[in-house]
Motif scaffolding. Structure first.
Motif, PDB file in Angstrom:
ATOM      1  N   VAL A  11       0.826  -1.199   0.000  1.00 12.81           N
ATOM      2  CA  VAL A  11       0.000   0.000   0.000  1.00 12.81           C
ATOM      3  C   VAL A  11       0.866   1.258   0.000  1.00 12.81           C
ATOM      4  O   VAL A  11       0.584   2.219  -0.710  1.00 12.81           O
ATOM      5  N   TRP A  12       1.939   1.243   0.794  1.00 16.28           N
ATOM      6  CA  TRP A  12       2.761   2.451   0.901  1.00 16.28           C
ATOM      7  C   TRP A  12       3.565   2.730  -0.358  1.00 16.28           C
ATOM      8  O   TRP A  12       4.053   3.821  -0.538  1.00 16.28           O
ATOM      9  N   LYS A  16      -0.562   7.709  -5.017  1.00 20.87           N
ATOM     10  CA  LYS A  16      -1.811   8.197  -4.448  1.00 20.87           C
ATOM     11  C   LYS A  16      -2.554   8.994  -5.513  1.00 20.87           C
ATOM     12  O   LYS A  16      -1.969   9.782  -6.233  1.00 20.87           O
TER      13      LYS A  16
END
Length: 114
Positions: A11-12, A16
């Protein structure tokens, strides 16, 4: 294909997505919240100083009344100052016109003599 394309990366590590803002409305509402919080802090501070909410509110009302009186007084003086400025400008224009007319007469006389 990379891991970020398939969605199998941690996820990181994924990029984004940015939300599209509706024309900066978030900043406007943030400013409103700031103003309300500032007003609340002033009311609380004055309430503590005056030892009652009513006393703090009365002090704030006094500030508002003083500010309003100052603005109304300044607005009342503005038309008078504008009238004086118009009168001064009119006098200056008349004097300039007289000087131009006198210079034109002198020039006409000088041309007649030639």
């Amino acid at each position: 294909m990379t891991d970020s394309d398939t969605g199998h990366s941690p996820v990181w590590a994924r990029s984004k997505r940015r939300r599209s803002s509706g024309g900066g409305g978030g900043a406007f509402f943030g400013f409103l919240v700031f103003l309300l919080a500032l007003f609340g802090a002033v009311v609380i501070g004055m309430s503590i100083k005056e030892r009652s909410v009513a006393g703090g509110g009365a002090a704030i009302d006094g500030w508002i009344a003083t500010g309003k009186a100052t603005v109304m007084q300044a607005i009342g003086k503005a038309p008078a100052a504008a009238d004086v400025a118009v009168e001064t400008a009119g006098n200056a224009a008349a004097a300039t016109g007289d000087a131009v007319q006198a210079e034109a007469a002198q020039t006409a006389d000088a041309l007649k003599k030639q």
